[in-house]
Motif scaffolding. Structure first.
Motif: not given
Ligand SMILES: [Zn+2]
Length: 112
Positions: A29-34, A7-12
């Motif tokens: 890295r997050c696939k959505f916001c890197n 789970r990305c802590n930036q974009c959830d």
């Protein structure tokens, strides 16, 4: 090959990552916001995650994308969390409203 979920802590958002032999975990890295600010989660946990834990990890100050609302489990979560933050506890009544929103029954009221 192991598959890990994060789970990305930036974009959830949550995503799964398949690890090939040479791929290093710390390069994920997050696939959505890197973002690299990720929390590793277990697959089974994300599926069976309780509403309490969803509420706990839910950040109302972050903007939500369309994807978020396509998940019916997230409908009503925002309102519920906000209510709690404001110290309002509607108890079972709130659950009822949220549940009606989730199941689409809330639309019935408008069609009467
Ligand atoms: Zn992200």
């Amino acid at each position: 090959m192991p598959i890990y979920e994060y789970r990305c802590n930036q974009c959830d958002r949550e995503f799964s990552e398949l690890f090939l032999n040479r791929k290093k975990v710390n390069k994920i890295r997050c696939k959505f916001c890197n973002s690299r600010d990720l929390t590793k989660i277990l697959s089974s946990f994300s599926v069976h995650q309780t509403e309490e834990s969803r509420l706990a990890s839910f950040n109302t100050s972050k903007k939500r994308g369309d994807d978020f609302y396509k998940d019916s489990r997230n409908i009503g979560l925002w309102a519920k969390k906000r209510m709690r933050e404001m110290g309002v506890d509607l108890g079972p009544k709130m659950d009822e409203i949220v549940e009606r929103g989730r199941t689409g029954k809330i639309l019935d009221d408008y069609n009467k």
